[in-house]
Design a protein around this motif. Structure first.
Motif, PDB file in Angstrom:
ATOM      1  N   LEU A 118     151.334  61.361  74.541  1.00 15.57           N
ATOM      2  CA  LEU A 118     151.013  60.408  73.949  1.00 15.57           C
ATOM      3  C   LEU A 118     149.120  60.520  73.519  1.00 15.57           C
ATOM      4  CD1 LEU A 118     152.167  57.452  76.060  1.00 15.57           C
ATOM      5  CD2 LEU A 118     153.567  58.735  73.602  1.00 15.57           C
ATOM      6  N   ALA A 119     148.784  60.998  72.873  1.00 17.50           N
ATOM      7  CA  ALA A 119     147.171  61.432  72.276  1.00 17.50           C
ATOM      8  C   ALA A 119     146.715  62.494  72.935  1.00 17.50           C
ATOM      9  CB  ALA A 119     146.415  59.843  72.335  1.00 17.50           C
ATOM     10  N   GLY A 120     147.468  63.610  73.106  1.00 14.15           N
ATOM     11  CA  GLY A 120     147.431  64.284  73.859  1.00 14.15           C
ATOM     12  C   GLY A 120     146.403  65.421  74.137  1.00 14.15           C
ATOM     13  N   SER A 121     145.882  66.099  75.461  1.00 10.52           N
ATOM     14  CA  SER A 121     145.098  66.910  74.954  1.00 10.52           C
ATOM     15  C   SER A 121     145.636  68.313  75.412  1.00 10.52           C
ATOM     16  CB  SER A 121     144.245  66.659  77.104  1.00 10.52           C
ATOM     17  OG  SER A 121     143.558  68.550  76.326  1.00 10.52           O
ATOM     18  N   PRO A 122     145.248  69.006  74.113  1.00 10.91           N
ATOM     19  CA  PRO A 122     145.990  69.774  73.672  1.00 10.91           C
ATOM     20  C   PRO A 122     146.138  71.166  74.183  1.00 10.91           C
ATOM     21  CG  PRO A 122     144.427  69.575  72.372  1.00 10.91           C
ATOM     22  CD  PRO A 122     144.150  68.924  73.127  1.00 10.91           C
ATOM     23  N   GLU A 135     132.566  50.066  80.458  1.00  7.43           N
ATOM     24  CA  GLU A 135     133.065  48.931  79.441  1.00  7.43           C
ATOM     25  C   GLU A 135     133.320  49.484  77.766  1.00  7.43           C
ATOM     26  OE1 GLU A 135     133.723  45.432  79.403  1.00  7.43           O
ATOM     27  OE2 GLU A 135     133.547  44.513  81.165  1.00  7.43           O
ATOM     28  N   ALA A 136     132.243  49.859  78.071  1.00  9.57           N
ATOM     29  CA  ALA A 136     132.069  51.127  76.709  1.00  9.57           C
ATOM     30  C   ALA A 136     132.647  51.995  76.497  1.00  9.57           C
ATOM     31  CB  ALA A 136     130.915  51.816  76.326  1.00  9.57           C
ATOM     32  N   PHE A 137     133.465  52.511  76.959  1.00  5.34           N
ATOM     33  CA  PHE A 137     133.980  53.660  77.045  1.00  5.34           C
ATOM     34  C   PHE A 137     135.467  53.458  76.950  1.00  5.34           C
ATOM     35  CE2 PHE A 137     137.509  56.143  79.658  1.00  5.34           C
ATOM     36  CZ  PHE A 137     137.963  57.901  79.191  1.00  5.34           C
ATOM     37  N   VAL A 138     136.158  52.307  77.441  1.00  9.31           N
ATOM     38  CA  VAL A 138     137.252  51.732  77.217  1.00  9.31           C
ATOM     39  C   VAL A 138     137.704  51.128  75.451  1.00  9.31           C
ATOM     40  CG1 VAL A 138     138.960  50.055  77.683  1.00  9.31           C
ATOM     41  CG2 VAL A 138     137.717  51.008  79.606  1.00  9.31           C
ATOM     42  N   ALA A 139     136.378  50.424  75.714  1.00  8.98           N
ATOM     43  CA  ALA A 139     136.615  49.544  73.898  1.00  8.98           C
ATOM     44  C   ALA A 139     136.707  50.572  73.106  1.00  8.98           C
ATOM     45  CB  ALA A 139     135.188  48.705  73.955  1.00  8.98           C
ATOM     46  N   ALA A 140     135.971  52.097  73.053  1.00  5.94           N
ATOM     47  CA  ALA A 140     135.319  53.256  71.647  1.00  5.94           C
ATOM     48  C   ALA A 140     137.367  53.845  72.290  1.00  5.94           C
ATOM     49  CB  ALA A 140     134.558  53.985  72.631  1.00  5.94           C
ATOM     50  N   ASN A 141     137.964  53.769  73.057  1.00  2.00           N
ATOM     51  CA  ASN A 141     139.037  54.329  73.149  1.00  2.00           C
ATOM     52  C   ASN A 141     140.360  53.654  72.413  1.00  2.00           C
ATOM     53  OD1 ASN A 141     138.720  57.638  73.887  1.00  2.00           O
ATOM     54  ND2 ASN A 141     137.254  56.604  75.133  1.00  2.00           N
ATOM     55  N   LEU A 166     158.005  64.175  71.346  1.00  2.00           N
ATOM     56  CA  LEU A 166     157.705  62.964  71.124  1.00  2.00           C
ATOM     57  C   LEU A 166     156.607  63.508  70.794  1.00  2.00           C
ATOM     58  CD1 LEU A 166     157.890  60.756  69.570  1.00  2.00           C
ATOM     59  CD2 LEU A 166     158.808  59.604  71.588  1.00  2.00           C
ATOM     60  N   VAL A 167     155.618  63.596  69.806  1.00  3.13           N
ATOM     61  CA  VAL A 167     153.921  63.240  70.065  1.00  3.13           C
ATOM     62  C   VAL A 167     153.609  62.361  69.357  1.00  3.13           C
ATOM     63  CG1 VAL A 167     152.802  64.402  69.512  1.00  3.13           C
ATOM     64  CG2 VAL A 167     154.396  65.853  70.052  1.00  3.13           C
ATOM     65  N   VAL A 168     153.389  61.161  69.574  1.00  2.75           N
ATOM     66  CA  VAL A 168     152.473  59.926  69.155  1.00  2.75           C
ATOM     67  C   VAL A 168     150.981  60.181  68.886  1.00  2.75           C
ATOM     68  CG1 VAL A 168     152.522  57.590  69.413  1.00  2.75           C
ATOM     69  CG2 VAL A 168     154.676  58.990  70.623  1.00  2.75           C
ATOM     70  N   SER A 169     150.168  59.727  68.028  1.00  2.00           N
ATOM     71  CA  SER A 169     149.080  60.396  67.785  1.00  2.00           C
ATOM     72  C   SER A 169     148.500  58.672  67.147  1.00  2.00           C
ATOM     73  CB  SER A 169     148.469  61.090  66.353  1.00  2.00           C
ATOM     74  OG  SER A 169     149.261  60.819  65.840  1.00  2.00           O
ATOM     75  N   GLY A 170     147.478  58.242  67.790  1.00  2.00           N
ATOM     76  CA  GLY A 170     146.909  56.844  67.365  1.00  2.00           C
ATOM     77  C   GLY A 170     145.701  57.107  65.407  1.00  2.00           C
ATOM     78  N   ALA A 171     146.467  56.422  64.849  1.00  2.00           N
ATOM     79  CA  ALA A 171     145.441  56.680  63.537  1.00  2.00           C
ATOM     80  C   ALA A 171     144.094  56.821  63.889  1.00  2.00           C
ATOM     81  CB  ALA A 171     145.777  55.571  62.872  1.00  2.00           C
ATOM     82  N   LYS A 172     143.681  55.853  65.140  1.00  2.00           N
ATOM     83  CA  LYS A 172     142.302  55.849  64.428  1.00  2.00           C
ATOM     84  C   LYS A 172     141.434  56.244  66.380  1.00  2.00           C
ATOM     85  CE  LYS A 172     141.824  51.095  62.104  1.00  2.00           C
ATOM     86  NZ  LYS A 172     140.552  49.606  62.684  1.00  2.00           N
ATOM     87  N   ASP A 173     141.891  57.333  66.526  1.00  2.00           N
ATOM     88  CA  ASP A 173     142.118  58.299  67.635  1.00  2.00           C
ATOM     89  C   ASP A 173     141.165  59.106  66.846  1.00  2.00           C
ATOM     90  OD1 ASP A 173     141.095  60.215  69.557  1.00  2.00           O
ATOM     91  OD2 ASP A 173     143.376  59.870  70.622  1.00  2.00           O
ATOM     92  N   GLY A 174     139.146  59.010  67.830  1.00  3.84           N
ATOM     93  CA  GLY A 174     138.609  59.601  66.820  1.00  3.84           C
ATOM     94  C   GLY A 174     139.369  62.130  66.540  1.00  3.84           C
ATOM     95  N   HIS A 221     143.894  55.272  71.455  1.00  3.09           N
ATOM     96  CA  HIS A 221     143.577  56.821  72.383  1.00  3.09           C
ATOM     97  C   HIS A 221     144.093  56.069  73.950  1.00  3.09           C
ATOM     98  CE1 HIS A 221     143.212  60.609  74.018  1.00  3.09           C
ATOM     99  NE2 HIS A 221     142.434  60.229  74.632  1.00  3.09           N
ATOM    100  N   LEU A 222     144.573  55.249  73.240  1.00  2.00           N
ATOM    101  CA  LEU A 222     144.832  54.583  75.175  1.00  2.00           C
ATOM    102  C   LEU A 222     146.434  53.812  74.464  1.00  2.00           C
ATOM    103  CD1 LEU A 222     141.546  53.275  77.012  1.00  2.00           C
ATOM    104  CD2 LEU A 222     142.463  55.172  76.596  1.00  2.00           C
ATOM    105  N   LEU A 223     146.493  54.521  74.166  1.00  2.00           N
ATOM    106  CA  LEU A 223     148.549  54.252  73.139  1.00  2.00           C
ATOM    107  C   LEU A 223     150.013  53.141  74.316  1.00  2.00           C
ATOM    108  CD1 LEU A 223     149.166  57.517  71.545  1.00  2.00           C
ATOM    109  CD2 LEU A 223     148.560  55.494  70.527  1.00  2.00           C
ATOM    110  N   PRO A 224     149.812  53.731  75.482  1.00  2.00           N
ATOM    111  CA  PRO A 224     150.694  52.937  76.914  1.00  2.00           C
ATOM    112  C   PRO A 224     149.684  51.689  76.969  1.00  2.00           C
ATOM    113  CG  PRO A 224     150.159  55.262  77.678  1.00  2.00           C
ATOM    114  CD  PRO A 224     148.913  54.755  76.249  1.00  2.00           C
ATOM    115  N   LEU A 225     148.633  51.040  76.913  1.00  2.00           N
ATOM    116  CA  LEU A 225     147.897  49.875  76.466  1.00  2.00           C
ATOM    117  C   LEU A 225     148.193  49.093  75.195  1.00  2.00           C
ATOM    118  CD1 LEU A 225     145.240  50.177  79.200  1.00  2.00           C
ATOM    119  CD2 LEU A 225     147.061  49.463  79.610  1.00  2.00           C
ATOM    120  N   GLU A 226     147.981  50.279  74.070  1.00  2.00           N
ATOM    121  CA  GLU A 226     147.820  49.280  72.736  1.00  2.00           C
ATOM    122  C   GLU A 226     149.255  49.145  72.493  1.00  2.00           C
ATOM    123  OE1 GLU A 226     144.496  50.558  70.552  1.00  2.00           O
ATOM    124  OE2 GLU A 226     145.186  52.838  72.190  1.00  2.00           O
ATOM    125  N   ARG A 227     150.113  50.276  72.457  1.00  2.00           N
ATOM    126  CA  ARG A 227     151.387  49.852  72.024  1.00  2.00           C
ATOM    127  C   ARG A 227     152.772  50.230  72.645  1.00  2.00           C
ATOM    128  NH1 ARG A 227     148.246  47.982  68.969  1.00  2.00           N
ATOM    129  NH2 ARG A 227     147.927  49.051  66.543  1.00  2.00           N
TER     130      ARG A 227
END
Length: 467
Positions: free
Chosen positions: A107-111, A141-147, A196-204, A232-238
């Motif tokens: 999920l939004a994996g580091s390669p 707070e900013a780190f979580v919001a940005a991801n 299974l690879v899942v990526s977020g469309a808004k992951d920078g 980036h934080l897919l388990p929490l977002e989706r």
């Protein structure tokens, strides 16, 4: 289908085992989640942190201690995905503690390669983790919001910020300064474990394009899904969508690429007494997929495969894997006996040419060559034929790219026609010109324009007269 598996879950940088609760709650009794705190995070915050190999050791020990009764999977979000890839390599290399690994969820994996990240931002993140409490709170707070693609529910946001703040600063810095930069491409190679690879469309940094270019080339059997509007934080977002994707993945893991099959008429001809035993043995040997050694990096082979798909397109399932075969040929040092004198040896020339193609794609489009559409790839290959590609560090000069691409096109056709499926596709019947009995070679009797022997007709009826 995998029956009642256990899913071991590894969190992102600054996260903890708690991030997996929303997902675990949606699985029910048929899939059990075991979330693990990596060294330096969550309930393991008393550890100073570890490199990727040591984190893999930590997880392997937990898996062994759990002793799952059957197949298990490993899920990793961001940092955790890189650890999951390292564990999959160990499993495929025969580590008995990981023998039951049946799948990866990345999920939004580091390669496997060093993680793409602006150095200025990396240094800023390293700096604030040791700052005063007020600064740490604000930056967490900013780190979580940005991801995330959209704000988390207040309780999820607060809990995630709390996880970031309780992380061991040494572990946080160890990942950013070292772990994220580790290059595992050679060690990971190409994995056959279903993924299974899942990526977020808004992951920078690690969105769909990054996954396609940096992670997918290392996975022989994968399914890539994009979470629209997620970060980036897919388990929490989706969690709901991920639960569905993972259940579907468990029910039907992706298979390896289908091997090319021979049309029945051609297979019958190849097995007939019109084909001598030595030729038949050779043709059957050519149907086997080479199992190495190989010399190209996975990302280089992905570029080569994309290039060959434009040079010699193959329709439908069961395509001949030309890139794998050419890679094996390059590693063996064999060839057709000549090359352009200006080019380096074949393997070096190919690797450098592929770096040039990929670098030119990134310069022109900001994306890897393999992730471009057909028209964009064709335009770059046209520039290669005319010596018009830019100079790329570590690549081939523009005029040498012209020579290399000419050789590649010939190599593609030779490799395709060396395979019986390629001969069948063009309706080649010449293999039936002689059997084992030298005194009774069947040969051809009808040689007029468009005349067909009766034994040729079943083969040629599938493609038209190609003789």
């Amino acid at each position: 289908m995998i029956d009642h598996p256990v899913l071991f879950c590894l969190h992102f940088l600054g996260g903890s085992a708690r991030i997996w609760r929303p997902l675990a709650e949606r699985f029910g009794p048929h899939l059990r989640c075991v979330a693990i705190d990596l060294p330096g995070f969550g309930d393991e915050a008393d550890h100073p942190g570890a490199d990727v190999a040591a984190m893999a050791d930590h997880v392997a020990a937990r898996i062994k201690a759990e002793g799952p009764p059957g197949p298990f999977l490993i899920a990793g979000n961001s940092m955790g995905a890189k650890v999951a890839l390292a564990l999959a390599r160990r499993s495929e290399d025969g580590d008995s503690a990981l023998a039951g690994l049946a799948g990866l969820v990345l999920l939004a994996g580091s390669p496997p390669c060093p993680e793409p990240m602006e150095e200025e931002r990396r240094q800023a993140m390293i700096a604030w983790i040791d700052a005063d409490p007020e600064t740490r709170q604000r930056e967490a707070e900013a780190f979580v919001a940005a991801n995330v693609g959209a704000p988390l529910a207040p309780e999820d946001h607060a809990r995630t910020v709390e996880d970031v703040l309780r992380a061991n600063p040494q572990a946080w810095k160890a990942w950013l300064a070292n772990g994220a930069k580790e290059d595992w491409r050679n060690r990971i190679g190409i994995l056959t474990t279903p993924a299974l690879v899942v990526s977020g469309a808004k992951d920078g940094d690690l969105g769909p394009e990054a996954q396609a270019a940096l992670t997918l080339p290392h996975l022989a059997r994968h399914r890539h899904e994009v979470a629209v509007s997620a970060g980036h934080l897919l388990p929490l977002e989706r969690p709901e969508a991920l639960a569905t994707l993972i259940r579907d993945f468990v029910a039907a893991p992706p298979q390896a690429a289908e091997a090319p099959a021979l049309p029945p008429a051609f297979a019958a001809l190849m097995g007939s007494d019109r084909v001598n035993t030595r030729l038949r043995t050779t043709l059957r040997e050519r149907m086997r997929e080479p199992d190495g050694p190989f010399c190209l990096q996975p990302d280089e082979r992905a570029t080569l495969r994309a290039c060959l798909d434009r040079v010699l397109p193959q329709a439908g399932p069961g395509r001949i894997d030309l890139a794998r075969r050419i890679d094996a040929r390059l590693a063996s040092g064999t060839g057709d006996g000549w090359r352009f004198a200006a080019l380096p040896p074949d393997a070096d020339a190919c690797a450098r040419a592929l770096r040039t193609l990929d670098g030119a794609a990134r310069e022109a489009h900001g994306r890897s060559f393999a992730s471009l559409g057909g028209p964009e790839q064709d335009a770059l290959l046209t520039r290669a034929t005319s010596g018009d590609l830019p100079e790329i560090q570590g690549g081939l000069a523009p005029d040498l790219m012209t020579c290399w691409f000419e050789e590649l096109r010939g190599e593609a056709v030779r490799t395709y026609l060396a395979h019986p499926a390629g001969l069948a596709a063009i309706g080649f019947t010449g293999i039936g010109a002689g059997g084992d009995d030298a005194d009774a070679l069947p040969g051809y009797r009808l040689t007029g324009l468009n005349e067909r022997e009766s034994w040729e007709k079943p083969v040629l009826d599938t493609v038209g007269d190609a003789r």
